[in-house]
Design a protein around this motif. Sequence first.
Motif, PDB file in Angstrom:
ATOM      1  N   GLY A  71       0.342  -4.506 -11.756  1.00 61.60           N
ATOM      2  CA  GLY A  71      -0.681  -3.995 -10.521  1.00 61.60           C
ATOM      3  C   GLY A  71      -1.325  -2.751 -10.735  1.00 61.60           C
ATOM      4  O   GLY A  71      -2.527  -2.504 -10.648  1.00 61.60           O
ATOM      5  N   PRO A  72      -0.212  -1.666 -10.360  1.00 61.84           N
ATOM      6  CA  PRO A  72      -0.939  -0.333 -10.394  1.00 61.84           C
ATOM      7  C   PRO A  72      -1.483   0.121 -11.429  1.00 61.84           C
ATOM      8  O   PRO A  72      -2.530   0.882 -11.209  1.00 61.84           O
ATOM      9  CB  PRO A  72       0.307   0.434 -10.002  1.00 61.84           C
ATOM     10  N   VAL A  73      -1.159  -0.138 -12.644  1.00 66.73           N
ATOM     11  CA  VAL A  73      -1.852   0.112 -13.856  1.00 66.73           C
ATOM     12  C   VAL A  73      -3.200  -0.554 -14.109  1.00 66.73           C
ATOM     13  O   VAL A  73      -4.157   0.243 -14.350  1.00 66.73           O
ATOM     14  CB  VAL A  73      -0.834   0.125 -14.991  1.00 66.73           C
ATOM     15  N   GLN A  77      -6.789   1.204 -14.396  1.00 70.22           N
ATOM     16  CA  GLN A  77      -7.842   0.873 -15.121  1.00 70.22           C
ATOM     17  C   GLN A  77      -9.198   0.302 -14.727  1.00 70.22           C
ATOM     18  O   GLN A  77     -10.207   0.790 -15.201  1.00 70.22           O
ATOM     19  CB  GLN A  77      -7.359  -0.214 -16.190  1.00 70.22           C
ATOM     20  N   GLU A  78      -9.149  -0.542 -13.781  1.00 71.25           N
ATOM     21  CA  GLU A  78     -10.445  -1.162 -13.325  1.00 71.25           C
ATOM     22  C   GLU A  78     -11.169   0.070 -12.763  1.00 71.25           C
ATOM     23  O   GLU A  78     -12.513   0.007 -12.749  1.00 71.25           O
ATOM     24  CB  GLU A  78     -10.064  -2.407 -12.343  1.00 71.25           C
ATOM     25  N   ARG A  79     -10.481   0.717 -11.801  1.00 72.71           N
ATOM     26  CA  ARG A  79     -11.348   2.020 -11.069  1.00 72.71           C
ATOM     27  C   ARG A  79     -11.968   2.892 -12.228  1.00 72.71           C
ATOM     28  O   ARG A  79     -12.913   3.242 -12.242  1.00 72.71           O
ATOM     29  CB  ARG A  79     -10.212   2.828 -10.203  1.00 72.71           C
TER      30      ARG A  79
END
Length: 152
Positions: A71-73, A77-79
């Motif tokens: 989740g955090p990665v 990446q999306e941001r």
Amino acid sequence: MTPIDAYLEDLARQGGIHIEYGRVPTGRDGQSWTDRKLTRLRPGMAARLHRCVLAHELGHHALGHQPTQFGPVHAKQERAAEEWGALRLITLDDYRHVEEIRDGHVGAMAIDLGVMRTTLEAFQAVLLRIGDTVYVQPKMGAGQWTHRVEVA
């Protein structure tokens, strides 16, 4: 086709990225496989959405993202892909102009700029105003930014 759409297609061509249209997972408008240099987009999107999704997906390629379920990665990446795309779709001069004429109304600004609201918000996220200066993509340390503009 607008000049910015042609620019995005040229970026894909220069990167050897093949763009195809077809089924993508439910709730998504695009998907990329950086190892295969392939991006798949949902057919039938409105021009403004298509432009923003393509820029976002090209960001994944440019940044070398690999799919992850962590989740955090994934969120990072999306941001990063959204910010990369926003910086290709919106110029600082255009932003300043529409911000002034639309009095900062994000929805109206996004329409004027030909982007989605989320793309405009990603662009705003990379700006930092300190006093009479606006920095684009500021980093820690003196002189570390992409662009600096003096404003009144």
